[in-house]
Design a protein around this motif. Structure first.
Motif, PDB file in Angstrom:
ATOM      1  N   ALA A  61      29.165  28.068  55.509  1.00 56.80           N
ATOM      2  CA  ALA A  61      29.656  29.485  55.403  1.00 56.80           C
ATOM      3  C   ALA A  61      31.182  29.510  55.055  1.00 56.80           C
ATOM      4  N   PHE A  62      32.129  28.715  55.463  1.00 60.72           N
ATOM      5  CA  PHE A  62      33.493  28.911  55.061  1.00 60.72           C
ATOM      6  C   PHE A  62      33.843  28.828  53.742  1.00 60.72           C
ATOM      7  N   PHE A  63      33.119  27.548  53.120  1.00 58.62           N
ATOM      8  CA  PHE A  63      33.292  27.432  51.712  1.00 58.62           C
ATOM      9  C   PHE A  63      32.742  28.566  50.900  1.00 58.62           C
ATOM     10  N   LEU A  64      31.756  29.285  51.113  1.00 66.88           N
ATOM     11  CA  LEU A  64      30.987  30.448  50.540  1.00 66.88           C
ATOM     12  C   LEU A  64      31.922  31.692  50.909  1.00 66.88           C
ATOM     13  N   GLU A  65      32.455  31.590  51.813  1.00 62.80           N
ATOM     14  CA  GLU A  65      33.445  32.893  52.087  1.00 62.80           C
ATOM     15  C   GLU A  65      34.651  32.521  51.254  1.00 62.80           C
ATOM     16  N   ALA A  66      35.315  31.405  50.981  1.00 66.04           N
ATOM     17  CA  ALA A  66      36.249  31.210  50.219  1.00 66.04           C
ATOM     18  C   ALA A  66      36.026  31.204  48.682  1.00 66.04           C
ATOM     19  N   LEU A  67      34.683  30.884  48.315  1.00 64.31           N
ATOM     20  CA  LEU A  67      34.538  31.265  47.010  1.00 64.31           C
ATOM     21  C   LEU A  67      34.115  32.461  46.816  1.00 64.31           C
ATOM     22  N   ARG A  68      33.911  33.397  47.493  1.00 64.24           N
ATOM     23  CA  ARG A  68      33.730  34.896  47.407  1.00 64.24           C
ATOM     24  C   ARG A  68      34.948  35.538  47.464  1.00 64.24           C
ATOM     25  N   ASN A  69      36.107  34.970  48.423  1.00 66.88           N
ATOM     26  CA  ASN A  69      37.469  35.439  48.235  1.00 66.88           C
ATOM     27  C   ASN A  69      37.899  35.351  46.773  1.00 66.88           C
ATOM     28  N   VAL A  70      37.882  34.265  46.351  1.00 65.12           N
ATOM     29  CA  VAL A  70      38.551  33.894  44.939  1.00 65.12           C
ATOM     30  C   VAL A  70      37.862  34.827  44.110  1.00 65.12           C
ATOM     31  N   VAL A  71      36.330  34.996  44.187  1.00 59.94           N
ATOM     32  CA  VAL A  71      35.680  35.753  42.977  1.00 59.94           C
ATOM     33  C   VAL A  71      36.327  37.174  43.108  1.00 59.94           C
ATOM     34  N   GLU A  72      36.385  37.696  44.325  1.00 65.34           N
ATOM     35  CA  GLU A  72      36.839  39.034  44.401  1.00 65.34           C
ATOM     36  C   GLU A  72      38.122  39.270  43.969  1.00 65.34           C
ATOM     37  N   THR A  73      38.994  38.369  44.100  1.00 62.78           N
ATOM     38  CA  THR A  73      40.421  38.544  43.768  1.00 62.78           C
ATOM     39  C   THR A  73      40.802  38.408  42.199  1.00 62.78           C
ATOM     40  N   GLN A  74      39.837  37.455  41.628  1.00 57.08           N
ATOM     41  CA  GLN A  74      40.027  36.883  40.314  1.00 57.08           C
ATOM     42  C   GLN A  74      39.385  37.584  39.336  1.00 57.08           C
ATOM     43  N   GLU A  75      38.064  38.128  39.685  1.00 54.73           N
ATOM     44  CA  GLU A  75      36.920  38.535  38.654  1.00 54.73           C
ATOM     45  C   GLU A  75      36.610  39.783  39.217  1.00 54.73           C
ATOM     46  N   GLY A  76      36.088  40.058  40.466  1.00 54.88           N
ATOM     47  CA  GLY A  76      35.510  41.022  40.935  1.00 54.88           C
ATOM     48  C   GLY A  76      34.002  40.571  40.763  1.00 54.88           C
ATOM     49  N   MET A  77      33.152  41.078  41.849  1.00 58.52           N
ATOM     50  CA  MET A  77      31.976  40.421  41.904  1.00 58.52           C
ATOM     51  C   MET A  77      31.123  41.407  40.678  1.00 58.52           C
TER      52      MET A  77
END
Length: 103
Positions: A40-56
């Motif tokens: 869960a922590f890794f998925l949250e980190a990956l989601r945070n990077v997605v949201e800041t760099q690309e957006g969902m």
């Protein structure tokens, strides 16, 4: 002279736009997963990077993944396949790699 204070989220958002900082963040999150087995922590980190760099939305368009599925995949309850994680990382400009464990 008044200095505007920034909140924590603004600072983290700014740092995650830097590819090297985002990589370090993902590395730490992956190390945490290796230690405790909680993805869960890794998925949250990956989601945070997605949201800041690309957006969902943009990442969904680039990867061909369904927008809603992407949110589900990167949720704490997500259970993505290795190929999906690899696809997301690739479109963020990263890749999975294997390294020897240092003792």
């Amino acid at each position: 002279m008044s200095k505007k204070l920034r909140n924590h989220d603004e600072i983290v958002f700014e740092q995650m736009q830097n590819p090297e900082m985002a990589k370090a963040y993902l590395d730490v999150a992956l190390e945490e997963y290796e230690q405790d087995g909680d993805i869960a922590f890794f998925l949250e980190a990956l989601r945070n990077v997605v949201e800041t760099q690309e957006g969902m939305t943009r990442l969904a368009e680039k990867t061909g993944l369904n927008h809603q599925n992407l949110y589900r995949i990167l949720s704490p309850e997500g259970n993505p396949e290795l190929r999906t994680i690899s696809l997301i990382l690739h479109h963020l400009g990263y890749r999975l790699s294997v390294q020897p464990i240092q003792s």
